[in-house]
Motif scaffolding. Structure first.
Motif, PDB file in Angstrom:
ATOM      1  N   PRO A 124       0.833  -1.208   0.000  1.00 42.02           N
ATOM      2  CA  PRO A 124       0.000   0.000   0.000  1.00 42.02           C
ATOM      3  C   PRO A 124       0.865   1.255   0.000  1.00 42.02           C
ATOM      4  O   PRO A 124       1.974   1.264   0.547  1.00 42.02           O
ATOM      5  CB  PRO A 124      -0.805  -0.131   1.295  1.00 42.02           C
ATOM      6  N   LEU A 125       0.358   2.307  -0.618  1.00 46.39           N
ATOM      7  CA  LEU A 125       1.097   3.566  -0.675  1.00 46.39           C
ATOM      8  C   LEU A 125       0.991   4.320   0.643  1.00 46.39           C
ATOM      9  O   LEU A 125      -0.004   4.204   1.377  1.00 46.39           O
ATOM     10  CB  LEU A 125       0.559   4.438  -1.816  1.00 46.39           C
ATOM     11  N   ASP A 126       2.016   5.107   0.936  1.00 42.76           N
ATOM     12  CA  ASP A 126       2.037   6.012   2.097  1.00 42.76           C
ATOM     13  C   ASP A 126       1.785   5.300   3.412  1.00 42.76           C
ATOM     14  O   ASP A 126       1.236   5.875   4.343  1.00 42.76           O
ATOM     15  CB  ASP A 126       1.007   7.148   1.906  1.00 42.76           C
ATOM     16  N   GLN A 127       2.193   4.028   3.490  1.00 39.87           N
ATOM     17  CA  GLN A 127       2.108   3.289   4.746  1.00 39.87           C
ATOM     18  C   GLN A 127       3.448   2.622   5.010  1.00 39.87           C
ATOM     19  O   GLN A 127       4.167   2.267   4.074  1.00 39.87           O
ATOM     20  CB  GLN A 127       1.003   2.228   4.692  1.00 39.87           C
ATOM     21  N   CYS A 128       3.747   2.457   6.286  1.00 44.79           N
ATOM     22  CA  CYS A 128       4.994   1.795   6.634  1.00 44.79           C
ATOM     23  C   CYS A 128       4.830   0.292   6.433  1.00 44.79           C
ATOM     24  O   CYS A 128       3.896  -0.319   6.954  1.00 44.79           O
ATOM     25  CB  CYS A 128       5.349   2.090   8.092  1.00 44.79           C
ATOM     26  N   TRP A 129       5.728  -0.305   5.657  1.00 42.80           N
ATOM     27  CA  TRP A 129       5.628  -1.717   5.319  1.00 42.80           C
ATOM     28  C   TRP A 129       6.900  -2.405   5.780  1.00 42.80           C
ATOM     29  O   TRP A 129       7.997  -2.009   5.422  1.00 42.80           O
ATOM     30  CB  TRP A 129       5.444  -1.881   3.815  1.00 42.80           C
ATOM     31  N   THR A 130       6.751  -3.454   6.600  1.00 43.82           N
ATOM     32  CA  THR A 130       7.917  -4.075   7.229  1.00 43.82           C
ATOM     33  C   THR A 130       8.267  -5.426   6.646  1.00 43.82           C
ATOM     34  O   THR A 130       9.215  -6.066   7.118  1.00 43.82           O
ATOM     35  CB  THR A 130       7.687  -4.228   8.741  1.00 43.82           C
ATOM     36  N   HIS A 131       7.531  -5.898   5.642  1.00 45.06           N
ATOM     37  CA  HIS A 131       7.832  -7.212   5.072  1.00 45.06           C
ATOM     38  C   HIS A 131       7.994  -7.115   3.555  1.00 45.06           C
ATOM     39  O   HIS A 131       7.564  -7.988   2.820  1.00 45.06           O
ATOM     40  CB  HIS A 131       6.737  -8.217   5.419  1.00 45.06           C
ATOM     41  N   PHE A 132       8.635  -6.059   3.102  1.00 42.57           N
ATOM     42  CA  PHE A 132       8.843  -5.879   1.670  1.00 42.57           C
ATOM     43  C   PHE A 132      10.061  -6.693   1.245  1.00 42.57           C
ATOM     44  O   PHE A 132      11.166  -6.486   1.757  1.00 42.57           O
ATOM     45  CB  PHE A 132       9.052  -4.405   1.355  1.00 42.57           C
ATOM     46  N   TYR A 133       9.852  -7.622   0.300  1.00 43.14           N
ATOM     47  CA  TYR A 133      10.970  -8.439  -0.158  1.00 43.14           C
ATOM     48  C   TYR A 133      11.981  -7.554  -0.883  1.00 43.14           C
ATOM     49  O   TYR A 133      11.636  -6.805  -1.793  1.00 43.14           O
ATOM     50  CB  TYR A 133      10.489  -9.541  -1.097  1.00 43.14           C
ATOM     51  N   GLY A 134      13.212  -7.630  -0.477  1.00 45.65           N
ATOM     52  CA  GLY A 134      14.257  -6.775  -1.027  1.00 45.65           C
ATOM     53  C   GLY A 134      14.691  -5.708  -0.046  1.00 45.65           C
ATOM     54  O   GLY A 134      15.785  -5.168  -0.160  1.00 45.65           O
ATOM     55  N   ALA A 135      13.826  -5.389   0.961  1.00 44.00           N
ATOM     56  CA  ALA A 135      14.193  -4.391   1.965  1.00 44.00           C
ATOM     57  C   ALA A 135      15.048  -4.992   3.056  1.00 44.00           C
ATOM     58  O   ALA A 135      15.629  -4.269   3.862  1.00 44.00           O
ATOM     59  CB  ALA A 135      12.943  -3.777   2.578  1.00 44.00           C
ATOM     60  N   ARG A 136      15.125  -6.320   3.119  1.00 44.05           N
ATOM     61  CA  ARG A 136      15.977  -7.030   4.074  1.00 44.05           C
ATOM     62  C   ARG A 136      15.702  -6.595   5.507  1.00 44.05           C
ATOM     63  O   ARG A 136      16.610  -6.322   6.285  1.00 44.05           O
ATOM     64  CB  ARG A 136      17.440  -6.858   3.712  1.00 44.05           C
ATOM     65  N   GLY A 137      14.419  -6.530   5.852  1.00 42.86           N
ATOM     66  CA  GLY A 137      14.025  -6.254   7.222  1.00 42.86           C
ATOM     67  C   GLY A 137      13.796  -4.794   7.539  1.00 42.86           C
ATOM     68  O   GLY A 137      13.206  -4.476   8.570  1.00 42.86           O
ATOM     69  N   SER A 138      14.254  -3.883   6.696  1.00 38.49           N
ATOM     70  CA  SER A 138      14.074  -2.462   6.970  1.00 38.49           C
ATOM     71  C   SER A 138      12.644  -2.032   6.647  1.00 38.49           C
ATOM     72  O   SER A 138      12.077  -2.455   5.644  1.00 38.49           O
ATOM     73  CB  SER A 138      15.048  -1.625   6.137  1.00 38.49           C
ATOM     74  N   PRO A 139      12.053  -1.165   7.479  1.00 40.91           N
ATOM     75  CA  PRO A 139      10.750  -0.597   7.117  1.00 40.91           C
ATOM     76  C   PRO A 139      10.891   0.238   5.852  1.00 40.91           C
ATOM     77  O   PRO A 139      11.918   0.882   5.619  1.00 40.91           O
ATOM     78  CB  PRO A 139      10.398   0.281   8.317  1.00 40.91           C
ATOM     79  N   VAL A 140       9.857   0.242   5.035  1.00 41.89           N
ATOM     80  CA  VAL A 140       9.921   0.964   3.772  1.00 41.89           C
ATOM     81  C   VAL A 140       8.572   1.622   3.511  1.00 41.89           C
ATOM     82  O   VAL A 140       7.517   1.103   3.901  1.00 41.89           O
ATOM     83  CB  VAL A 140      10.316   0.013   2.612  1.00 41.89           C
ATOM     84  N   ARG A 141       8.598   2.795   2.883  1.00 48.47           N
ATOM     85  CA  ARG A 141       7.374   3.504   2.508  1.00 48.47           C
ATOM     86  C   ARG A 141       7.449   3.833   1.032  1.00 48.47           C
ATOM     87  O   ARG A 141       8.512   4.222   0.524  1.00 48.47           O
ATOM     88  CB  ARG A 141       7.223   4.785   3.336  1.00 48.47           C
ATOM     89  N   ALA A 142       6.353   3.658   0.325  1.00 47.86           N
ATOM     90  CA  ALA A 142       6.324   3.840  -1.130  1.00 47.86           C
ATOM     91  C   ALA A 142       5.463   5.029  -1.525  1.00 47.86           C
ATOM     92  O   ALA A 142       4.431   5.310  -0.894  1.00 47.86           O
ATOM     93  CB  ALA A 142       5.799   2.578  -1.799  1.00 47.86           C
ATOM     94  N   HIS A 143       5.890   5.736  -2.575  1.00 45.74           N
ATOM     95  CA  HIS A 143       5.125   6.791  -3.230  1.00 45.74           C
ATOM     96  C   HIS A 143       5.247   6.578  -4.728  1.00 45.74           C
ATOM     97  O   HIS A 143       6.204   5.967  -5.203  1.00 45.74           O
ATOM     98  CB  HIS A 143       5.667   8.185  -2.884  1.00 45.74           C
ATOM     99  N   CYS A 144       4.304   7.089  -5.474  1.00 46.48           N
ATOM    100  CA  CYS A 144       4.427   7.015  -6.931  1.00 46.48           C
ATOM    101  C   CYS A 144       3.690   8.178  -7.569  1.00 46.48           C
ATOM    102  O   CYS A 144       2.838   8.827  -6.952  1.00 46.48           O
ATOM    103  CB  CYS A 144       3.891   5.678  -7.467  1.00 46.48           C
ATOM    104  N   ASN A 145       4.061   8.462  -8.828  1.00 47.12           N
ATOM    105  CA  ASN A 145       3.324   9.426  -9.639  1.00 47.12           C
ATOM    106  C   ASN A 145       3.047   8.778 -10.983  1.00 47.12           C
ATOM    107  O   ASN A 145       3.095   7.551 -11.114  1.00 47.12           O
ATOM    108  CB  ASN A 145       4.098  10.737  -9.760  1.00 47.12           C
TER     109      ASN A 145
END
Length: 606
Positions: A124-145
């Motif tokens: 989901p956009l603009d939410q903290c995501w903690t199980h993103f494959y490739g982030a190796r455990g780091s929290p990640v947040r996504a945006h797009c245009n």
């Protein structure tokens, strides 16, 4: 029709890279992107790969900062067309964004985003995501245009430790060595330190963890280390360290700090530990577990970290015994990734209705282990459909459990276990057999699930390896006795590691065969046994080695296991030459008829 792959080196590298991409997407858990110690300052950072043609809105990276920690890097890329995946080398991605969520689909780079993707995930956009494959455990947040996307990664790591010291001395009987490690770490931010002892080539080979005391000191003694040349083996060794944040997630690399900029020489003391103690050089052992009267068993397991250079422990991860580990290594492209040997004490229990832990027939039985759970990106779930085919679980059972369920959006796992099974796997170490010859089916990510008509390919009753799953909530915390509370397994504080490129240089064989119209890949049993011996020698050649896990009669590095496996293969091959059938059938026979396909039964051709 099965045939041996005789291809040019460049094409072979592409094929093995494609296999590694598939394999990592299915089996890899969170892995650290931490470098080895080069003898100077070490920075942990993401490589940013902005596309020159990407036009991003000025406010693309703004939005609610609902991730904890501090931003540590960003990745930008285009969407709506095929592009190289910034965080997964050798992989192409097609990204779509509908204003509510962003979807990533991945292919081997050679496929140019055509055909069925090997892996997909949504966030989901603009939410903290903690199980993103490739982030190796780091929290990640996504945006797009309209043209691109931006991923912001956040750090959960504490500051690095400081004031390192390393002392190596001879044991009282002069037959082994003792190493004393000490560091300072801020107890406000960190709860343990991982000490990494480095070889003369500046590569970590011995790791040991210690809790951080309230006054900010972590210290540990590692005793009974084997060394071929006594104290001479300790000359030129160094030590670095990293801190772990205030979390129980030991297996999440995002909570581990960068390695220390300070790398210290280990002082070699030519006297006994008693004499060293009198001079204040010896410290008391840390992380010693209280004595427990609960029945237990020891297992020796190996974990391969496909994209990291330091070990990432066992919480919410899968590992394997010696024979089970070579399957991963044979399919991997040579790189500096570590293979770590752990000793684990497991609570002896008797669990009912277990279908995965010993046999491949799928029948429920009592077991000392829970059903195996597939762990990916820090999540352990009902055993994945690909893992079930590797273990030769019954055809009908796989289709019943995995064939008609919506797959997990990040893990592409369509299998559903019973509530009882999930609860057992979350509380106890899980296990599954891994028969030889090893097969991995690469086209089981489309749904509804269909199995190739050739499944299951026949296998040998011996040898077989095992894969294990380690639930984080069941690991014993420091000071907790085995069997107390939820504590059903504990990891010994010290472990040893080698690196895949080192093992490869020792003669690792990568004879991989595509079979069943390239729906699966396999390798000969002889290759697996050869690679087992190569891996074993790699651990035996380390400057300092840990004693056997648990019982002293166990052979270090699994030599007894490897020898027994070789004998079993020889006996099985002789039975096949004599025309004698075994319960599991000849592993040279494979395939089922269309009638057998329609019945969906577990057929083993003999």
């Amino acid at each position: 029709m099965s045939h041996t792959m005789h291809v040019s080196p460049s094409k072979r590298r592409t094929t093995v890279a494609a296999l590694a991409t598939v394999f990592n997407a299915v089996l890899a858990s969170t892995t650290p992107e931490t470098p080895h110690f080069p003898g100077g300052p070490v920075q942990l950072s993401l490589t940013l790969q902005p596309q020159p043609t990407l036009q991003l809105d000025e406010n693309l990276s703004s939005g609610p900062d609902n991730c904890n920690g501090r931003p540590k890097g960003q990745v930008t890329n285009i969407h709506g067309s095929c592009a190289s995946a910034p965080d997964t080398p050798g992989t192409s991605e097609w990204v779509t964004c509908d204003g509510k969520q962003i979807t990533f689909s991945y292919w081997s780079a050679a496929n140019n985003c055509s055909g069925t993707p090997i892996f997909s995930q949504q966030m989901p956009l603009d939410q903290c995501w903690t199980h993103f494959y490739g982030a190796r455990g780091s929290p990640v947040r996504a945006h797009c245009n309209s043209t691109g996307y931006n991923l912001t990664y956040f750090s959960l790591a504490p500051p690095r430790p400081s004031n390192l010291s390393c002392t190596i001395s001879q044991s009282k009987d002069h037959n082994s060595l003792t190493i004393s490690l000490r560091a300072s770490s801020n107890a406000t931010w960190a709860n343990q330190v991982s000490f990494e002892v480095l070889s003369k080539e500046m590569r970590p080979f011995l790791s040991s963890t210690a809790t951080v005391s309230p006054d900010g000191v972590a210290e540990v003694v590692v005793a009974s280390l084997e060394a071929d040349n006594g104290l001479a083996s300790a000359e030129g060794l160094r030590m670095g360290a990293r801190s772990h944040g205030l979390s129980d997630e030991e297996g999440n690399p995002a909570y581990w700090s960068e390695p220390t900029e300070e790398v210290v020489n280990c002082t070699v003391v030519h006297q006994t530990p008693e004499a060293a103690a009198r001079e204040g050089r010896q410290v008391s052992a840390a992380d010693s577990s209280p004595a427990s009267s609960a029945p237990s068993r020891w297992i020796e397991v190996y974990r391969f970290v496909s994209q990291g250079k330091l070990n990432d422990f066992l919480d919410q991860h899968n590992a394997a015994d010696l024979l089970g580990t070579v399957n991963w290594l044979t399919m991997e492209v040579p790189n500096p990734a570590p293979i770590t040997r752990y000793c684990v004490e497991v609570l002896d229990v008797t669990l009912d209705d277990i279908i995965t832990t010993q046999e491949t027939d799928g029948n429920p039985r009592s077991s000392s282990f829970a059903n195996f759970a597939s762990c990916n990106s820090g999540q352990c779930q009902c055993m994945h459909q690909v893992d079930r085919t590797i273990a030769r679980m019954p055809r009908k059972q796989i289709l019943d459990m995995c064939g008609n369920h919506e797959p997990h959006p990040q893990l592409n796992n369509s299998c559903v276990c019973s509530k009882k099974s999930d609860e057992q796997s979350a509380k106890y170490v899980g296990r599954t057999p891994i028969p030889f010859p090893y097969y991995i089916f690469t086209k089981l990510m489309t749904f509804p699930l269909k199995l190739p008509k050739e499944y299951p390919p026949a296998w040998m009753p011996n040898p077989q390896g095992f894969w294990y799953s380690f639930p984080a909530a069941a690991r014993c915390r420091p000071g907790q006795a085995l069997g107390e509370g939820n504590c059903t397994w504990r990891r010994e504080a010290s472990s040893t590691l080698v690196h895949l490129d080192q093992v490869s240089a020792g003669g690792l064989n990568r004879t991989v065969q595509p079979v069943f119209d390239e729906q699966a890949y396999t390798f000969p049993v002889s290759v697996g046994l050869h690679n087992t011996a190569v891996l074993q020698r790699s651990f035996e050649s380390l400057p300092l080695r840990l004693p056997p896990c648990g019982a002293p009669e166990r052979a270090y590095g699994g030599a007894a296991t490897a020898a027994a496996a070789a004998a079993a293969v020889s006996a099985e091959e002789q039975r096949m030459k004599d025309g004698t059938k075994t319960d599991a059938g000849s592993f040279l026979a494979s395939g089922v008829s269309d009638a057998e396909e329609s019945r969906g039964e577990n057929i083993i051709v003999v």
